[in-house]
Design an enzyme around this catalytic site. Structure first.
Site, PDB file in Angstrom:
ATOM      1  N   TYR A 160       7.302 -22.011  49.569  1.00 57.87           N
ATOM      2  CA  TYR A 160       8.493 -21.226  49.588  1.00 57.87           C
ATOM      3  C   TYR A 160       8.646 -20.609  50.666  1.00 57.87           C
ATOM      4  O   TYR A 160       9.780 -20.575  51.232  1.00 57.87           O
ATOM      5  CB  TYR A 160       8.293 -20.379  48.328  1.00 57.87           C
ATOM      6  CG  TYR A 160       9.490 -19.374  48.133  1.00 57.87           C
ATOM      7  CD1 TYR A 160      10.881 -19.846  47.692  1.00 57.87           C
ATOM      8  CD2 TYR A 160       9.479 -17.919  48.207  1.00 57.87           C
ATOM      9  CE1 TYR A 160      12.026 -19.154  47.445  1.00 57.87           C
ATOM     10  CE2 TYR A 160      10.563 -17.130  48.200  1.00 57.87           C
ATOM     11  CZ  TYR A 160      11.682 -17.654  47.659  1.00 57.87           C
ATOM     12  OH  TYR A 160      12.689 -16.705  47.270  1.00 57.87           O
ATOM     13  N   LYS A 164      11.851 -20.859  53.381  1.00 57.30           N
ATOM     14  CA  LYS A 164      12.665 -19.719  53.707  1.00 57.30           C
ATOM     15  C   LYS A 164      12.751 -19.468  55.294  1.00 57.30           C
ATOM     16  O   LYS A 164      13.756 -18.945  55.838  1.00 57.30           O
ATOM     17  CB  LYS A 164      12.432 -18.505  52.990  1.00 57.30           C
ATOM     18  CG  LYS A 164      12.828 -18.728  51.316  1.00 57.30           C
ATOM     19  CD  LYS A 164      14.225 -18.946  51.081  1.00 57.30           C
ATOM     20  CE  LYS A 164      14.452 -18.925  49.717  1.00 57.30           C
ATOM     21  NZ  LYS A 164      16.036 -19.249  49.412  1.00 57.30           N
TER      22      LYS A 164
END
Length: 248
Positions: A160, A164
């Site tokens: 994650y 990002k």
């Protein structure tokens, strides 16, 4: 409501992914309250339709669209439906995301792919295709919703944070590629009391290790989004705006 001229979105069309709940919902409502017509996109059509109906009650045009934002074929369908219905997209907010926790050495490939698809691969497709159309038309603005997890150590959710970080880099590159008619910026939220916080214990819901000492309330994302979506930020592109209570 009579908004400041800088924050009057009358006649504008905004597309928000993950717009049926959490930060996305707040951004959809804030734009609609200030005159924008909206496209609410998320996985569950009934949730999108509920938000769209709230926006119609404000006198806005609103379309609900069910889409998996990690799949390019579904994203292309969303784009086609948006332009068929409204003829344009002036504001795109890439907000859909997921951050399941898992020890890195136990992470299955399927979950790794799902996290990267939703947090980076899909947003790239949506942003690049809409930016191209914006550049051929009257321009527009794109806001990518990232995370402070891209800027700090974040064990257990490494894919994650990495996705990002890629989203942050994408923002800078797309802002140059589709300039000057298209502005592309990132909002980097910290800990917010959205549905993800339902799993937090009470102390975590009240206190966070940030300068302001607490998690953010969903409505506190709104001002940053309105600023980046509006002419108030006409000289801002390729930027990362932290809305994290001073987390770093």
């Amino acid at each position: 409501m009579t908004p400041d001229p800088l924050f009057d979105f009358t006649g504008k069309v905004a597309l928000v992914t993950g717009g049926s709940r959490g930060l996305g919902y707040r951004m959809v409502k804030a734009l609609a309250e200030r005159g924008a017509d909206v496209i609410v996109a998320s996985r569950k059509l009934e949730n999108c339709e509920s938000v769209a109906e709230e926006c119609r009650a404000l006198g806005r045009k609103a379309m609900a669209y069910a889409v998996h934002c990690g799949r390019w074929d579904e994203i292309d369908g969303l784009i086609a439906a948006a332009y068929d219905a409204f003829g344009r997209v002036d504001i795109l907010i890439n907000n859909a995301g997921m951050s399941p926790a898992c020890p890195s050495h136990e992470l299955p490939e399927s979950l790794f792919d799902s996290v990267l698809n939703l947090n980076f691969k899909g947003p790239f497709r949506l942003a690049s295709q809409v930016a191209h159309r914006m550049a051929q038309g009257d321009g527009g603005t794109i806001i990518n919703i990232s995370s402070t997890g891209a800027l700090m150590a974040l064990p257990m959710v490494v894919p994650y944070g990495s996705a990002k970080a890629a989203l942050n880099a994408m923002t800078v590159s797309l802002s140059r590629e589709y300039a000057p008619k298209v502005r592309v910026n990132t909002i980097s939220p910290g800990p917010f009391l959205t549905d993800i916080a339902d799993a937090w214990d009470e102390p975590k819901r009240e206190k966070q290790p940030v300068a302001l000492g607490r998690p953010g309330y969903p409505e506190e994302i709104v001002t940053a989004a309105l600023m980046l979506a509006s002419p108030a930020s006409s000289y801002t592109t390729g930027a990362l705006v932290r809305v994290d209570g001073g987390q770093l």
